[in-house]
Design a protein around this motif. Structure first.
Motif, mmCIF file in Angstrom:
data_model
loop_
_atom_site.group_PDB
_atom_site.id
_atom_site.type_symbol
_atom_site.label_atom_id
_atom_site.label_comp_id
_atom_site.label_asym_id
_atom_site.label_seq_id
_atom_site.Cartn_x
_atom_site.Cartn_y
_atom_site.Cartn_z
ATOM 1 N N GLN A 37 38.968 0.764 -63.628
ATOM 2 C CA GLN A 37 37.563 0.672 -63.302
ATOM 3 C C GLN A 37 37.124 -0.769 -63.175
ATOM 4 O O GLN A 37 37.659 -1.655 -63.822
ATOM 5 C CB GLN A 37 36.725 1.327 -64.418
ATOM 6 N N ASP A 39 34.663 -3.803 -63.920
ATOM 7 C CA ASP A 39 33.810 -4.209 -65.021
ATOM 8 C C ASP A 39 32.366 -4.204 -64.564
ATOM 9 O O ASP A 39 31.982 -4.875 -63.627
ATOM 10 C CB ASP A 39 34.201 -5.613 -65.498
ATOM 11 N N HIS A 45 30.689 2.544 -73.528
ATOM 12 C CA HIS A 45 31.688 3.233 -72.714
ATOM 13 C C HIS A 45 32.043 4.557 -73.370
ATOM 14 O O HIS A 45 31.954 4.712 -74.595
ATOM 15 C CB HIS A 45 32.958 2.388 -72.583
ATOM 16 N N THR A 51 37.513 -0.290 -69.448
ATOM 17 C CA THR A 51 37.068 -1.225 -68.425
ATOM 18 C C THR A 51 37.854 -2.510 -68.628
ATOM 19 O O THR A 51 37.753 -3.136 -69.675
ATOM 20 C CB THR A 51 35.559 -1.500 -68.534
#
Length: 655
Positions: A37, A39, A45, A51
């Protein structure tokens, strides 16, 4: 047997943790090019996601980790497909697509192992929301083994550290050609609570051990003789009658080159600017600081050393190649260099919130010391440098102008100026990129002086090299192609004209280089096509193939919801040309025009690559062409290996 046991242990460990970590990597599913993913900057999260991103030192761009299955050479071995190496994995290598050295200032000149190692330029400064680990293990024919370990974690939002280790071991198919490399890297990042102070750490250590055999005896035709189907029976020029003992952790080579490189860099920054507290939700606030002025101090220590050792030298080889008359005693050469530098820079950020838009100016003082078998040398340099960069927040424009000038010292008069403009047009036209760069530099020190226990040679007549690069490139994700057109203009290009004599090209010359990569897709069938064309105009004294190409024909699909599969064939080919020879004592490629190297058939490989959640596997049969044609050659007397089976594993852990 030990390799088999190690693989079984590793697979058992994967199975034990697979059930625990599989769901955490669900977001990494999808085609062969899926990645982590991006950032988002937030700090809340879901428990099953991560991340993670990284940056290069001095570069305001976030990069993602690559989980692709498509390119085993680049993404797993981390060696571009355009590189040739002297037959065995991990041996001295160079890029078939000509890439001149364009850094001003002092350079020792030892670059034949650079593609395998770490340096400050490719250091990764990570940011991750959870501890992340990656393990890699490869086993191949002739007991070839690679081990890779990566770990990074944020102890808090203010501190991150990363560690990486690579082991490359390949005994090879021919005598006295084993390679055994150990490569380490440590990185760190820290910022103060008020985010005014930032610090970055980069440390690397590369130890390259390479067995030198001087190439095979008897010419190409000897490989077609069934008597030598076992390649260890083919006579070689160095270490032919000496015993070689090699293993994953201990290797004894009769003739070897050892190249040790290390570097330590510590960057400190202090900022003036404005901070704001951003309200994320009812329980979380986030402090954001935007600098408008920065003072940056960089301390760096780099070491680079080369050692050559032959305890039982072959009299004929050295007399023929180096013109030495000697009694057969041990041949040894050792050059060691240390460069200590201190740099101070002032940086202005004109627009708040965009650290990709800045103006910098600074100065650097370098202290350099060389140690040889019978002498020492020391000198210094004072360097001025500046840069303007504007990478817009909408990611459409990227403008850069930078330069450095060696004001006084050993390399006085060296300089580099670079201008770059990049523009994202639209989804259909993609991104276009223009680059201009001009470098004026002293030739690397290896061309000026080299000493061994038998001889020393000097060349004090070398002028400064001047190289200009004009580049146009285009990157189009929609049409799936990359195009680069490079035009080099070179004066005083420095090269080795034989095994121990350096020289410079007699006149100005230029080189045109066109590189095109295109991905074709029909349903689940994919064709990855790569082409390169090179043409030298003038008396360039460089050897490059006029045409190089690689093709991967693959069937790609997704099975059982979590199995990404890619299977197919790969072919690589280049036209015949006068490939560079290699001088073992000085560890350098040598220009020659007496023997053309041709491909008897394209290099062929069959592969099955797959990923199941966090586990990727690469199963490959390489050099299939050796079943029906003579081994292809990397250079005069240096054939590539026979058929090789490889199994590579890579898996990720979120701790």
């Amino acid at each position: 047997m030990r390799s088999f046991i190690l693989i079984c242990c590793l697979l058992a460990a994967v199975q034990c943790v697979h059930a625990q970590i599989g769901q955490r990597f669900g977001n990494m599913g999808g085609g062969g090019g899926a990645s982590m993913q991006k950032d988002t900057g937030k700090h809340t999260h879901e428990p099953d996601t991560i991340t993670i991103s990284y940056r290069r030192l001095g570069e305001p761009t976030d990069y993602r980790l690559d989980s692709s299955l498509a390119d085993f050479t680049d993404s797993y071995l981390r060696v571009p497909a355009t590189y040739m190496f002297l037959g065995n994995t991990g041996a001295p290598a160079r890029n078939l697509l000509f890439t001149p050295f364009m850094k001003p200032g002092f350079d020792a000149g030892y670059h034949t192992f650079d593609v395998y190692g770490f340096n400050h330029e490719n250091a990764r400064i990570y940011t991750t929301t959870k501890p992340y680990s990656e393990l890699r293990y490869l086993v191949g024919s002739q007991q070839e083994q690679h081990i890779g370990v990566l770990h990074t974690q944020n102890r808090t939002d203010r501190f991150n550290f990363g560690f990486e280790y690579n082991k490359k071991y390949a005994p090879g198919f021919f005598r006295s050609q084993a390679t055994n490399h150990d490569i380490y890297r440590v990185t760190g990042r820290f910022n103060s609570k008020n985010k005014r102070y930032n610090a970055y750490l980069s440390y690397f250590y590369n130890k390259f051990n390479n067995g030198e055999n001087g190439g095979i005896r008897g010419g190409d035709s000897i490989l077609d003789n069934p008597t030598y189907s076992q390649r260890k029976t083919v006579d070689v020029n160095l270490g032919n009658y000496s015993a070689t003992s090699s293993g994953l952790f201990t290797t004894t080579l009769p003739v070897k080159t050892t190249n040790k490189q290390s570097g330590f860099m510590f960057v400190q920054q202090y900022d003036w600017g404005k901070g704001d507290t951003i309200h994320v939700n009812d329980t979380t606030d986030y402090y954001k600081f935007d600098p408008f002025f920065r003072v940056q101090y960089t301390f760096k220590v780099d070491n680079d050393g080369l050692e050559y050792l032959d305890g039982q030298p072959d009299t004929f080889f050295y007399a023929n190649k180096y013109n030495w008359g000697f009694n057969g005693d041990t041949i040894r050469a050792r050059h060691e260099w240390r460069n200590i530098s201190n740099d101070i820079s002032l940086i202005q950020f004109p627009i708040r919130g965009n650290q990709g838009h800045f103006i910098s100016a600074g100065a650097r003082y370098e202290s350099i010391r060389g140690t040889f078998l019978d002498a020492n040398i020391s000198f210094s340099n004072l360097v001025l440098h500046g840069e303007y960069r504007n990478k817009t927040r909408n990611q459409k424009w990227d403008l850069q102008a930078k330069g450095e000038f060696y004001l006084t010292g050993q390399n006085a008069g060296d300089y580099n100026i670079t201008g770059m403009l990049s523009r994202y047009l639209n989804e259909t036209l993609g991104n276009v990129h223009l680059l201009f760069s001009n470098t004026n530099r002293e030739a690397s020190y290896i061309y000026k002086y080299f000493s061994s226990t038998y001889d020393s040679w000097y060349n004090n007549s070398l002028g400064k090299e001047n190289t200009t690069l004009l580049q146009f490139s285009a990157d189009n994700r929609k049409l799936k192609y990359n195009l680069a057109v490079n035009y080099y203009l070179m004066e005083n290009y420095t090269y080795f004209s034989n095994y121990y004599t350096s020289a410079q090209a007699p006149a100005l010359f230029n080189l045109l280089q066109v590189v095109l990569n295109k991905h074709f897709k029909y349903k689940k069938y994919n064709w990855y096509a790569e082409f390169a064309f090179q043409q030298v105009h003038g008396d360039g004294r460089i050897n490059v193939p006029a045409f190089w190409t690689r093709h991967r024909l693959a069937y790609e699909t997704k099975l059982f919801n979590n199995l990404n599969l890619m299977t197919g064939i790969e072919a690589k080919y280049n036209t015949s040309y006068y490939a560079d020879d290699y001088s073992p004592v000085i560890g350098q490629f040598v220009y020659q025009t007496t023997q053309r190297i041709k491909y008897y058939a394209p290099d062929l490989a069959a592969f099955v690559h797959f990923r199941i959640k966090s586990l990727s596997a690469f199963i490959r049969g390489e050099n299939l062409n050796t079943f029906f044609a003579t081994n292809n050659f990397a250079g005069p007397a240096y054939p590539y290996n026979n058929f090789t089976f490889r199994l590579g594993l890579r898996w990720w852990f979120i701790n």
